[in-house]
Design an enzyme around this catalytic site. Structure first.
Site, PDB file in Angstrom:
ATOM      1  N   GLU A  98       0.824  -1.211   0.000  1.00 54.57           N
ATOM      2  CA  GLU A  98       0.000   0.000   0.000  1.00 54.57           C
ATOM      3  C   GLU A  98       0.859   1.262   0.000  1.00 54.57           C
ATOM      4  O   GLU A  98       0.592   2.209  -0.747  1.00 54.57           O
ATOM      5  CB  GLU A  98      -0.935  -0.014   1.217  1.00 54.57           C
ATOM      6  CG  GLU A  98      -1.682   1.284   1.452  1.00 54.57           C
ATOM      7  CD  GLU A  98      -2.658   1.655   0.351  1.00 54.57           C
ATOM      8  OE1 GLU A  98      -3.239   2.750   0.444  1.00 54.57           O
ATOM      9  OE2 GLU A  98      -2.832   0.880  -0.607  1.00 54.57           O
ATOM     10  N   HIS A 101       2.612   1.901  -3.291  1.00 58.20           N
ATOM     11  CA  HIS A 101       1.631   2.463  -4.222  1.00 58.20           C
ATOM     12  C   HIS A 101       1.486   3.968  -4.002  1.00 58.20           C
ATOM     13  O   HIS A 101       1.444   4.755  -4.962  1.00 58.20           O
ATOM     14  CB  HIS A 101       0.282   1.753  -4.038  1.00 58.20           C
ATOM     15  CG  HIS A 101      -0.817   2.309  -4.890  1.00 58.20           C
ATOM     16  ND1 HIS A 101      -0.789   2.261  -6.258  1.00 58.20           N
ATOM     17  CD2 HIS A 101      -1.978   2.931  -4.565  1.00 58.20           C
ATOM     18  CE1 HIS A 101      -1.880   2.819  -6.748  1.00 58.20           C
ATOM     19  NE2 HIS A 101      -2.607   3.253  -5.740  1.00 58.20           N
ATOM     20  N   HIS A 163     -11.985   5.866  -8.546  1.00 60.89           N
ATOM     21  CA  HIS A 163     -10.518   5.992  -8.466  1.00 60.89           C
ATOM     22  C   HIS A 163      -9.863   5.317  -9.673  1.00 60.89           C
ATOM     23  O   HIS A 163      -8.930   5.876 -10.282  1.00 60.89           O
ATOM     24  CB  HIS A 163     -10.055   5.355  -7.155  1.00 60.89           C
ATOM     25  CG  HIS A 163      -8.624   5.650  -6.802  1.00 60.89           C
ATOM     26  ND1 HIS A 163      -8.091   6.919  -6.801  1.00 60.89           N
ATOM     27  CD2 HIS A 163      -7.617   4.820  -6.419  1.00 60.89           C
ATOM     28  CE1 HIS A 163      -6.819   6.865  -6.440  1.00 60.89           C
ATOM     29  NE2 HIS A 163      -6.514   5.601  -6.206  1.00 60.89           N
ATOM     30  N   HIS A 270     -21.040  -8.020 -16.437  1.00 59.48           N
ATOM     31  CA  HIS A 270     -19.701  -7.704 -16.953  1.00 59.48           C
ATOM     32  C   HIS A 270     -19.310  -8.649 -18.090  1.00 59.48           C
ATOM     33  O   HIS A 270     -18.851  -8.208 -19.141  1.00 59.48           O
ATOM     34  CB  HIS A 270     -18.683  -7.792 -15.817  1.00 59.48           C
ATOM     35  CG  HIS A 270     -17.263  -7.613 -16.256  1.00 59.48           C
ATOM     36  ND1 HIS A 270     -16.811  -6.470 -16.858  1.00 59.48           N
ATOM     37  CD2 HIS A 270     -16.189  -8.452 -16.177  1.00 59.48           C
ATOM     38  CE1 HIS A 270     -15.525  -6.591 -17.146  1.00 59.48           C
ATOM     39  NE2 HIS A 270     -15.120  -7.786 -16.739  1.00 59.48           N
ATOM     40  N   HIS A 328      -5.211  -9.230 -16.608  1.00 58.31           N
ATOM     41  CA  HIS A 328      -6.507  -8.784 -17.138  1.00 58.31           C
ATOM     42  C   HIS A 328      -6.694  -7.287 -16.901  1.00 58.31           C
ATOM     43  O   HIS A 328      -7.177  -6.559 -17.783  1.00 58.31           O
ATOM     44  CB  HIS A 328      -7.623  -9.582 -16.456  1.00 58.31           C
ATOM     45  CG  HIS A 328      -8.952  -9.477 -17.142  1.00 58.31           C
ATOM     46  ND1 HIS A 328      -9.157  -9.899 -18.434  1.00 58.31           N
ATOM     47  CD2 HIS A 328     -10.150  -8.991 -16.712  1.00 58.31           C
ATOM     48  CE1 HIS A 328     -10.421  -9.687 -18.778  1.00 58.31           C
ATOM     49  NE2 HIS A 328     -11.036  -9.121 -17.745  1.00 58.31           N
TER      50      HIS A 328
END
Length: 350
Positions: A98, A101, A163, A270, A328
């Site tokens: 985290e 990032h 986001h 989806h 993906h």
């Protein structure tokens, strides 16, 4: 603490800035945009890795970690939280994922700030207006706010999905900024095809939003087979709960646990809409192949589309392995990048 994190981001940014400065490229501003574009793409992939490893709350406060600028300083608090919940959201590894990032995001913010400053400073000599660079700066500030809310609002699905979409918008605008600093291409594209490309781009963004909704609601394995969903072509669908946007993670708007039928609905929509994207984007890329200047770009889109299909199916069949799930997500970002390039070239055509 905030100043310390900003310094970390600045120190990381010094390396790509040094690359730009040492470059023999005659257009160093364009080189800076290219480096920022590359790092933004990497940041999006690492953001996907952060989300897919459940590291979004690896540091449950913002901008630091338990009030500290790095996990070393917060080691005791992290270990205590990990001891209470060994498989919970806070572990030493997740905290580092985290915070890395966040450091990378700060680095990209520094580079975009540098772009804006240079664009205004050299506005008389640069080929284009500095307002796109300013838009990128404002967008990265908004993105930072959503990064904060992702943590403080405990991974609320709509916040995390926005986001993601803002990150891809930033990527697309960086492509646009980079390409307009490049030498113009001589290509003639039919007016109807120029009008079609933005529509297909919006279709792609809609599918990415649906995919983000799958990921942020942890619905990737709600259907355990393909092309059917749990043995049915059309399972029992629950739109009443599936697409309520303002709610907590795993909860309905009323605060009850989200029913499994809602997760099935999110996954089924989806994968069903994916066929619309596959056909519309594939056909558009095929039509663009008739123009020699657009051929390589179009071929790349077709190749990534095929990779997306295979990685999506493999995610289901192999029960969501991390590497394929990240691939993906990377494919989705790459499609945004490639389609943004195609849109620019078509729009700039004579």
């Amino acid at each position: 603490m905030f100043i310390q994190i900003a310094i970390y981001g600045l120190l990381i940014a010094l390396f790509p800035l040094a690359i730009v400065w040492a470059s023999k490229d005659s257009n160093k501003y364009r080189k800076l945009i290219a480096v920022t574009l590359f790092l933004t793409f990497d940041l999006i992939i690492f953001g996907a890795f952060t989300r897919l490893t459940d590291s979004g709350l690896g540091c449950p406060d913002w901008p630091g970690c338990y009030g500290q600028a790095n996990p070393f300083q917060a080691h005791n608090e992290i270990k205590a939280a990990e001891a209470l919940m060994p498989t919970g959201p806070v572990t030493v590894m997740k905290a580092w994922i985290e915070m890395i990032h966040r450091y990378l995001a700060t680095c990209v913010g520094v580079l975009i700030t540098a772009q804006m400053i240079i664009a205004w400073w050299r506005r008389s000599s640069l080929r284009h207006s500095p307002w796109l660079a300013t838009t990128l700066f404002v967008l990265v500030l908004i993105q930072g706010a959503f990064g904060k809310w992702t943590v403080t609002m405990k991974l609320q699905p709509i916040i995390v999905t926005i986001h993601l979409l803002l990150a891809l918008t930033l990527l697309s605008l960086l492509v646009w900024a980079w390409m307009r600093e490049s030498p113009p291409l001589v290509v003639s594209v039919q007016a109807w095809l120029r009008r079609l490309l933005p529509i297909v781009f919006l279709v792609l963004l809609a599918q990415i939003a649906l995919g983000g909704w799958v990921s942020t609601n942890y619905a990737a394995l709600a259907c355990h087979d393909y092309p059917s969903c749990n043995g049915e072509v059309i399972p029992d669908l629950d739109f009443e709960h599936a697409y309520v946007l303002w709610r907590e993670l795993g909860k309905t708007a009323s605060g009850d646990y989200l029913p499994h039928s809602a997760l099935v609905t999110i996954q089924w929509v989806h994968r069903s809409f994916a066929w619309i994207v596959f056909l519309s984007l594939g056909l558009t890329a095929f039509l663009c192949r008739k123009h020699e200047v657009l051929r390589a770009n179009s071929n790349a889109i077709i190749a990534v589309l095929l990779m997306q299909f295979l990685s999506g199916v493999a995610t289901v069949y192999f029960s969501w392995p991390l590497a394929i799930a990240v691939l993906h997500n990377a494919g989705a970002a790459l499609l945004v990048l490639l389609l943004s390039m195609l849109n620019y070239r078509a729009r700039a055509s004579t």
